[in-house]
Design a protein around this motif. Structure first.
Motif, PDB file in Angstrom:
ATOM      1  N   ASN A 150      68.780  -7.975  85.388  1.00 58.33           N
ATOM      2  CA  ASN A 150      68.591  -9.348  85.859  1.00 58.33           C
ATOM      3  C   ASN A 150      67.147  -9.591  86.305  1.00 58.33           C
ATOM      4  O   ASN A 150      66.532 -10.604  85.968  1.00 58.33           O
ATOM      5  N   ALA A 151      66.608  -8.642  87.075  1.00 58.32           N
ATOM      6  CA  ALA A 151      65.247  -8.822  87.589  1.00 58.32           C
ATOM      7  C   ALA A 151      64.223  -8.874  86.457  1.00 58.32           C
ATOM      8  O   ALA A 151      63.309  -9.711  86.463  1.00 58.32           O
ATOM      9  N   TYR A 152      64.363  -7.999  85.489  1.00 54.50           N
ATOM     10  CA  TYR A 152      63.411  -7.929  84.375  1.00 54.50           C
ATOM     11  C   TYR A 152      63.449  -9.199  83.535  1.00 54.50           C
ATOM     12  O   TYR A 152      62.408  -9.819  83.252  1.00 54.50           O
ATOM     13  N   LEU A 153      64.648  -9.619  83.143  1.00 50.90           N
ATOM     14  CA  LEU A 153      64.765 -10.775  82.259  1.00 50.90           C
ATOM     15  C   LEU A 153      64.374 -12.070  82.963  1.00 50.90           C
ATOM     16  O   LEU A 153      63.721 -12.936  82.378  1.00 50.90           O
ATOM     17  N   ARG A 154      64.766 -12.211  84.216  1.00 45.84           N
ATOM     18  CA  ARG A 154      64.496 -13.464  84.931  1.00 45.84           C
ATOM     19  C   ARG A 154      63.085 -13.497  85.524  1.00 45.84           C
ATOM     20  O   ARG A 154      62.339 -14.460  85.333  1.00 45.84           O
ATOM     21  N   ASP A 155      62.729 -12.454  86.253  1.00 46.72           N
ATOM     22  CA  ASP A 155      61.498 -12.505  87.033  1.00 46.72           C
ATOM     23  C   ASP A 155      60.254 -12.159  86.223  1.00 46.72           C
ATOM     24  O   ASP A 155      59.189 -12.745  86.418  1.00 46.72           O
ATOM     25  N   GLU A 156      60.371 -11.192  85.302  1.00 46.91           N
ATOM     26  CA  GLU A 156      59.193 -10.774  84.542  1.00 46.91           C
ATOM     27  C   GLU A 156      59.094 -11.477  83.190  1.00 46.91           C
ATOM     28  O   GLU A 156      57.997 -11.870  82.774  1.00 46.91           O
ATOM     29  N   LEU A 157      60.233 -11.640  82.500  1.00 41.91           N
ATOM     30  CA  LEU A 157      60.194 -12.237  81.161  1.00 41.91           C
ATOM     31  C   LEU A 157      60.484 -13.727  81.186  1.00 41.91           C
ATOM     32  O   LEU A 157      60.373 -14.393  80.149  1.00 41.91           O
TER      33      LEU A 157
END
Length: 521
Positions: free
Chosen positions: A365-372
């Motif tokens: 969740n963090a990678y897809l939402r916050d970084e990507l």
């Protein structure tokens, strides 16, 4: 009158379906990664593509995460391979493969032990497959950030509907991003190997010949998942032996490879013959077979006899370390933990699954939402919302599978469970340049490697086509990439596989020769 109204009703249904789906969209971010002193620029695209089924249009919004190498002007290279990557389930998100395997970043958590709580670390992945191929991770309809309309579930939540849906997505992606002339690969894990084998043939029917297919932790014939089949117990046995060796319960004084060759020989010789004889097996022979069974697996011979030489995998997980008040994991037999009910034959929870899912979900969740930068409205789901015990299409998974033309089957052209070795065999016969990499964890009790060897050996194809298929093995469980040593080997094997021609495949193959008749006595 009804004929005049019918198009209006269909249009209304289509409009309602469309409104239930998130709009087709994408979000692109730009990144670099340095690998062996060379800087690679790549774009990360998170987005959705809408697909139809035969009766529902639109039917689903399929979410993908694509990592594409670009040049100094920001343009991709259409000559580079593209690899479509998916987990299994059926109905799973792509979280585990995206976060733990060949992407440009990889989760960093302890291996085969309880994971700490958040926050988690996700550094750049020095062994990413990105130099060899652009990577597209795909969430199954209804899982991850993918959505499916109610009317389409009875089609897409099925063996064959799922394959048609993935083919539709792949063709739509190739069209949208102008990659039809790129070399094309699939990488599927677990049920994703069921999908991948069937999809290799489905794509041929839809005009796409694959360059290569990677099958990780295989389940290719569900007929042998039923414990009513003797082959169930034979296929599991080498994995029992591997896990017993790892925990120091068997195989003292010999290497793992030698121990597993002994287990293969016993499973396909004395054990197979004893199970075949059933109630006609004499007491003395039963005791001899049970003693050797116990010697190779660390179980008590009396327990093996009381199990009628047929030890279920969940009972093995409970029994192996009973003296230590521990159970072993289903997905990774190296993992051990406590249980809530010591008397029960069956563990009260799957220890390794409970250890791993929270950190993967959190970082996914963090990678897809916050970084990507994904801003879609639904919550990310690890699994599609069908009911496992339901038999009604649209509520449960439909397990029937349409076989390729001319496949041999007493059921006719359909089987009540997926047997996809005929699909893979047909795909190889029709496209004899396709490469296949079959990857196996020694300690995987979800998809045992002994059964995979049996399945591949019984495809009924010409001997020359078996040279297109290479087996690789890892000292890990179902998700071989959770172990750093195994992951580095897996990444190396993939790079070798992508560089290989079909003629090179025997050089990659690690499968030992079959035990001789004398060894199986």
């Amino acid at each position: 009158m009804s004929e005049q109204n019918e198009p209006t009703v269909q249009n209304q249904t289509s409009q309602q379906a469309a409104s239930a789906l998130q709009a087709e969209s994408e979000h692109v971010t730009h990144h670099t990664i340095t690998l062996d002193g060379k800087e690679w620029a790549y774009d990360a695209t998170v987005g959705t593509i809408t697909i139809d089924t035969a009766t529902v249009k639109p039917a689903a919004s399929v979410f993908f995460s694509a990592f594409t190498v670009v040049d100094a002007q920001g343009n991709p290279d259409a000559r580079r391979p593209v690899t479509f990557i998916f987990n299994g389930g059926p109905g799973s998100a792509s979280t585990f493969l995206m976060m733990g395997s060949v992407g440009p970043k990889r989760i960093n958590i302890p291996d085969a032990v309880p994971e700490p709580a958040a926050p988690y670390d996700m550094p750049e992945n020095p062994d990413t497959l990105l130099p060899e191929s652009d990577l597209i991770f795909v969430d199954a309809p209804g899982a991850g950030f993918s959505q499916v309309v109610e009317e389409a579930k009875k089609e897409l939540w099925s063996v064959d509907g799922d394959v048609r849906g993935f083919s539709a997505f792949i063709r739509a992606w190739l069209s949208k991003y102008h990659r039809w002339n790129s070399p094309k690969y699939l990488l599927g894990e677990s049920y994703g190997t069921t999908r991948g084998a069937a999809l290799s043939f489905r794509l041929q029917q839809d005009g796409i010949a694959l360059n290569g297919l990677t099958l990780l932790s295989n389940i290719l014939d569900y007929g042998f998942t039923f414990d009513t089949s003797d082959q169930y117990y034979i296929g599991y046995f080498p994995t029992y032996a591997a896990i017993a060796k790892y925990h120091g319960k068997a195989g003292a004084g010999v290497s793992m490879d030698e121990h597993l060759q002994q287990a293969r020989a016993f499973a396909n010789g004395p054990l197979r013959q004893a199970l075949w004889r059933g109630d006609q097996l004499g007491a003395a022979e039963r005791e001899r077979v049970a003693a050797r069974y116990a010697e190779l697996t660390g179980l008590d011979a009396r327990y093996v006899i009381d199990s009628n030489l047929r030890v279920l995998d969940d009972r093995f997980r409970k029994q192996l370390l009973r003296s230590e008040d521990s159970i072993v994991g289903r997905y990774d037999g190296r993992t051990q933990g406590l249980d809530m009910d010591r008397i029960s034959d069956v563990e009260t929870f799957v220890v390794d699954d409970n250890f791993m899912e929270p950190p993967y979900n959190a970082l996914g969740n963090a990678y897809l939402r916050d970084e990507l930068g994904w801003e879609g409205r639904p919550e990310r789901k690890s699994h599609a919302g069908f009911e496992w015990g339901a038999t009604e299409p649209g509520k449960g998974w439909v397990w029937w599978h349409q076989l390729p033309p001319r496949a041999i089957s007493s059921f006719g052209d359909k089987t009540p469970f997926p047997k996809v070795t005929p699909d893979l065999a047909t795909a190889l016969v029709r496209h004899p340049r396709m490469k296949v990499l079959v990857c196996n964890g020694f300690f995987d009790l979800a998809t045992p490697f002994g059964q995979t060897e049996y399945d591949i050996d019984h495809m009924g194809i010409d001997a020359s086509l078996h040279d297109n298929i290479a087996f690789t093995y890892y000292p890990a469980g179902h998700m071989v990439y959770t172990n750093l040593e195994s992951y580095k080997k897996f990444a190396h094997d993939l790079k070798h596989f992508y560089a290989a021609t079909p003629e090179d495949m025997p050089e990659i193959n690690e499968r030992p020769s079959q035990p001789t008749a004398d060894e199986m006595r």
